[in-house]
Write a protein that holds these residues in place. Structure first.
Motif, PDB file in Angstrom:
ATOM      1  N   SER A   1     -18.992  33.325 -11.713  1.00  0.00           N
ATOM      2  CA  SER A   1     -18.853  33.955 -13.060  1.00  0.00           C
ATOM      3  C   SER A   1     -17.892  34.700 -13.475  1.00  0.00           C
ATOM      4  O   SER A   1     -17.505  35.743 -12.819  1.00  0.00           O
ATOM      5  N   ASP A   2     -17.111  34.132 -14.387  1.00  0.00           N
ATOM      6  CA  ASP A   2     -15.893  35.089 -14.607  1.00  0.00           C
ATOM      7  C   ASP A   2     -16.158  36.409 -15.305  1.00  0.00           C
ATOM      8  O   ASP A   2     -15.312  37.520 -14.930  1.00  0.00           O
ATOM      9  N   SER A   3     -17.481  36.677 -15.939  1.00  0.00           N
ATOM     10  CA  SER A   3     -17.737  37.736 -16.566  1.00  0.00           C
ATOM     11  C   SER A   3     -18.107  39.021 -15.520  1.00  0.00           C
ATOM     12  O   SER A   3     -18.135  40.031 -15.753  1.00  0.00           O
ATOM     13  N   MET A   4     -18.508  38.408 -14.126  1.00  0.00           N
ATOM     14  CA  MET A   4     -18.670  39.382 -12.954  1.00  0.00           C
ATOM     15  C   MET A   4     -17.257  39.861 -12.411  1.00  0.00           C
ATOM     16  O   MET A   4     -17.313  40.705 -11.254  1.00  0.00           O
ATOM     17  N   GLU A   5     -16.222  39.280 -12.609  1.00  0.00           N
ATOM     18  CA  GLU A   5     -14.827  39.787 -11.936  1.00  0.00           C
ATOM     19  C   GLU A   5     -14.271  40.824 -12.931  1.00  0.00           C
ATOM     20  O   GLU A   5     -14.190  40.733 -14.179  1.00  0.00           O
ATOM     21  N   LYS A   6     -13.625  41.818 -12.117  1.00  0.00           N
ATOM     22  CA  LYS A   6     -12.870  43.063 -13.005  1.00  0.00           C
ATOM     23  C   LYS A   6     -11.503  42.539 -12.743  1.00  0.00           C
ATOM     24  O   LYS A   6     -10.992  42.680 -11.587  1.00  0.00           O
ATOM     25  N   ALA A   7     -10.766  42.376 -13.735  1.00  0.00           N
ATOM     26  CA  ALA A   7      -9.497  42.042 -13.913  1.00  0.00           C
ATOM     27  C   ALA A   7      -8.657  43.425 -14.225  1.00  0.00           C
ATOM     28  O   ALA A   7      -8.864  43.814 -15.451  1.00  0.00           O
ATOM     29  N   ASP A   8      -7.668  43.624 -13.619  1.00  0.00           N
ATOM     30  CA  ASP A   8      -6.699  44.922 -13.699  1.00  0.00           C
ATOM     31  C   ASP A   8      -5.635  44.436 -13.623  1.00  0.00           C
ATOM     32  O   ASP A   8      -5.121  43.503 -13.069  1.00  0.00           O
ATOM     33  N   GLN A   9      -4.642  45.291 -14.168  1.00  0.00           N
ATOM     34  CA  GLN A   9      -3.342  45.096 -13.866  1.00  0.00           C
ATOM     35  C   GLN A   9      -2.665  45.683 -12.567  1.00  0.00           C
ATOM     36  O   GLN A   9      -2.906  46.976 -12.439  1.00  0.00           O
ATOM     37  N   LEU A  10      -2.270  44.856 -11.605  1.00  0.00           N
ATOM     38  CA  LEU A  10      -2.095  45.455 -10.491  1.00  0.00           C
ATOM     39  C   LEU A  10      -0.335  45.331 -10.043  1.00  0.00           C
ATOM     40  O   LEU A  10       0.119  44.245 -10.459  1.00  0.00           O
ATOM     41  N   ASP A  11      -0.004  46.324  -9.414  1.00  0.00           N
ATOM     42  CA  ASP A  11       1.371  46.241  -8.890  1.00  0.00           C
ATOM     43  C   ASP A  11       1.399  45.566  -7.506  1.00  0.00           C
ATOM     44  O   ASP A  11       0.727  45.934  -6.456  1.00  0.00           O
ATOM     45  N   THR A  12       1.804  44.455  -7.328  1.00  0.00           N
ATOM     46  CA  THR A  12       1.984  43.453  -6.226  1.00  0.00           C
ATOM     47  C   THR A  12       2.488  44.355  -4.918  1.00  0.00           C
ATOM     48  O   THR A  12       2.186  44.152  -3.794  1.00  0.00           O
ATOM     49  N   ASN A  13       3.722  44.865  -5.063  1.00  0.00           N
ATOM     50  CA  ASN A  13       4.258  45.766  -4.181  1.00  0.00           C
ATOM     51  C   ASN A  13       3.321  46.679  -3.457  1.00  0.00           C
ATOM     52  O   ASN A  13       3.000  46.788  -2.330  1.00  0.00           O
ATOM     53  N   ALA A  14       2.453  47.296  -4.549  1.00  0.00           N
ATOM     54  CA  ALA A  14       1.452  48.583  -3.856  1.00  0.00           C
ATOM     55  C   ALA A  14       0.335  47.771  -3.195  1.00  0.00           C
ATOM     56  O   ALA A  14      -0.017  48.171  -2.133  1.00  0.00           O
ATOM     57  N   CYS A  15      -0.065  46.572  -3.764  1.00  0.00           N
ATOM     58  CA  CYS A  15      -0.974  45.842  -3.189  1.00  0.00           C
ATOM     59  C   CYS A  15      -0.742  45.451  -1.539  1.00  0.00           C
ATOM     60  O   CYS A  15      -1.531  45.461  -0.768  1.00  0.00           O
ATOM     61  N   VAL A  16       0.673  44.924  -1.450  1.00  0.00           N
ATOM     62  CA  VAL A  16       1.053  44.403  -0.094  1.00  0.00           C
ATOM     63  C   VAL A  16       1.262  45.874   0.762  1.00  0.00           C
ATOM     64  O   VAL A  16       0.708  45.559   1.940  1.00  0.00           O
ATOM     65  N   SER A  17       1.530  46.866   0.159  1.00  0.00           N
ATOM     66  CA  SER A  17       1.801  47.885   0.983  1.00  0.00           C
ATOM     67  C   SER A  17       0.429  48.353   1.611  1.00  0.00           C
ATOM     68  O   SER A  17       0.089  48.765   2.982  1.00  0.00           O
ATOM     69  N   ALA A  18      -0.735  48.205   0.731  1.00  0.00           N
ATOM     70  CA  ALA A  18      -1.928  48.919   1.095  1.00  0.00           C
ATOM     71  C   ALA A  18      -2.580  47.863   2.204  1.00  0.00           C
ATOM     72  O   ALA A  18      -3.134  48.349   3.350  1.00  0.00           O
ATOM     73  N   VAL A  19      -2.489  46.661   1.923  1.00  0.00           N
ATOM     74  CA  VAL A  19      -2.910  45.762   3.017  1.00  0.00           C
ATOM     75  C   VAL A  19      -2.403  45.848   4.109  1.00  0.00           C
ATOM     76  O   VAL A  19      -2.993  46.066   5.249  1.00  0.00           O
ATOM     77  N   ILE A  20      -0.976  45.973   4.331  1.00  0.00           N
ATOM     78  CA  ILE A  20      -0.191  46.356   5.505  1.00  0.00           C
ATOM     79  C   ILE A  20      -0.982  47.598   6.378  1.00  0.00           C
ATOM     80  O   ILE A  20      -1.040  47.370   7.379  1.00  0.00           O
ATOM     81  N   GLY A  21      -1.037  48.647   5.598  1.00  0.00           N
ATOM     82  CA  GLY A  21      -1.379  49.964   6.063  1.00  0.00           C
ATOM     83  C   GLY A  21      -2.916  49.777   6.602  1.00  0.00           C
ATOM     84  O   GLY A  21      -3.227  50.177   7.749  1.00  0.00           O
TER      85      GLY A  21
END
Length: 428
Positions: free
Chosen positions: A278-298
């Motif tokens: 259900s799309d209503s259950m998903e929380k969509a935010d504005q994400l910085d892809t650079n920060a997301c990749v850095s967090a996953v690598i860490g």
């Protein structure tokens, strides 16, 4: 390209209309000719009666003529009488049109009783026939065009009336999407056949909805049930590490167990998240892809120290922000980068661009079946038997509306592209 049902109905209806028009024109022509012939015969019969009264009771041949009429009487007592060319060679009796010298005559030949003999009549109808042919041709052309236009209009209207309910039904079906309340299709169709189809579809939708709810409940229950033993394993590992009594070899074993537990926990979280479509259950935010990749690598380096320094970020262009569910994006990037680390002992680079990113490794390449699955040359409905990582990646991309494709895969390494938009898949 499949044939259109509306086009088939239109062509069939138009063909029926044209056949009816042709039959109507033929019947009209025949009736008109018959009426015309009857009228001429009646008119000629009146002339015959008139001249029969003027026949003199004698043994001689008698003739009358006018601008349009020729009359010739030959008594039975006459011998070797020469007939006018128009009547020569015609049988007795006779009644028909005769064409001679570019003229058309209505000829009637009958015997008379008193006095006995043969009365020949010929009426010149050349002018009448020419005018009649002209008017008749013009009338047929006008009537044919009118019937053609009428057939086109009726075919178009009839096709619309037949196809419109089908298109309405198609639009209703198209609004039903997996993962949400399917609902039932309205049944207020006037046609019994469409009502039967809707009834069968509603039964199918109800069965599908019950099946989906059951599968969701089962996945959620299994995911929650798996969380408890995973938490127990993680807690036990913490206790063992806090005792500080393990040898170096045991510590390496504990680290392997923790990595496996962390991966299992991430997979369970991904499955639980994907189970709720259900799309209503998903929380969509504005994400910085650079920060997301850095967090996953860490995170990957912390959970597996041997991976430290193996992943580098290459920024060829400014990395954009994306509007998406943070948890899904994190799962996607984690599985994608972790898969590259697992299949190579060398460096892995993540190249960030303005519309996506690329994960490049120096491994031996993807197996053909995984390559085909990522480029959607295999069914996405089959759960793979060789792990959930890339399968989960594909499901998340489908959910986010992003595109994943293999740009290169071979002995020199693999290059996988992730685009933050939907698009055609390439074979790579």
């Amino acid at each position: 390209m499949k044939a259109s049902l509306a086009a088939r109905i239109f062509r069939t209806t138009l063909a029926i209309g044209l056949i009816n028009a042709a039959l109507t024109l033929v019947a009209t022509e025949w009736i008109y000719e018959d009426i015309e012939e009857t009228n001429l015969n009646i008119s000629l019969a009146e002339e015959r009666a008139f001249f029969q009264q003027r026949i003199e009771a004698s043994a001689r041949v008698q003739s009358w003529s006018s601008a349009l009429l020729q009359v010739h009487y030959v008594p039975d007592t006459a011998v070797n009488t020469a007939l006018p060319p128009l009547f020569a060679g015609l049988p007795v009796p006779f009644a028909a049109e005769v064409d001679a010298d570019n003229e058309t005559h209505l000829v009637s030949i009958e015997r008379t009783e008193s006095p006995p003999g043969v009365l020949y009549l010929a009426q010149d109808i050349t002018v009448l026939e020419n005018r009649e042919d002209l008017l008749q041709q013009a009338g047929i052309i006008v009537l044919a065009l009118a019937m053609l236009v009428l057939s086109l209009i009726l075919a178009r209207i009839g096709t619309g009336r037949i196809v419109r309910p089908l298109r309405n039904l198609s639009r209703q079906i198209a609004t039903r999407k997996p993962g949400v309340d399917l609902g039932l299709i309205r049944t207020d169709y006037a046609d019994q056949e469409l009502a039967d189809i809707v009834r069968v579809l509603n039964d199918l939708l109800a069965a599908l909805e019950a099946y989906i709810h059951r599968e969701k409940a089962m996945i959620s229950l299994a995911s929650h049930e798996l969380r408890t033993p995973i938490a127990v394993i993680s807690g036990a590992l913490d206790v063992l590490e806090q005792r500080a009594t393990l040898s170096e070899a045991d510590q390496k074993t504990i680290a392997r167990i923790r990595r496996a537990a962390d991966k299992m926990q991430a997979d369970v979280a991904a499955l639980l998240k994907l189970a709720h479509r259900s799309d209503s259950m998903e929380k969509a935010d504005q994400l910085d892809t650079n920060a997301c990749v850095s967090a996953v690598i860490g995170e990957l380096e912390n959970s597996a120290p041997e991976n430290a320094g193996r992943v580098t970020i290459v920024r060829t262009e400014p990395a954009p922000s994306v509007h998406a569910d943070p948890a899904l994006v994190h799962m996607l990037l984690r599985n994608l980068i972790q898969n590259a680390l697992r299949h190579t002992h060398g460096q892995v680079s993540v190249r960030l661009g303005h519309d996506g990113l690329r994960v490049v490794d120096a491994g031996a390449g993807l197996p053909p079946h995984i390559h085909d699955r990522l480029n959607e040359r295999q069914s996405k409905n089959e759960v793979p038997e060789d792990g959930l990582g890339l399968f989960i990646v594909g499901l998340i991309c489908e959910r986010l509306g992003w595109t994943l494709r293999v740009c290169k895969s071979g002995a020199t390494g693999t290059e996988v592209e992730l685009l933050y938009r939907a698009g055609p898949k390439s074979s790579g």
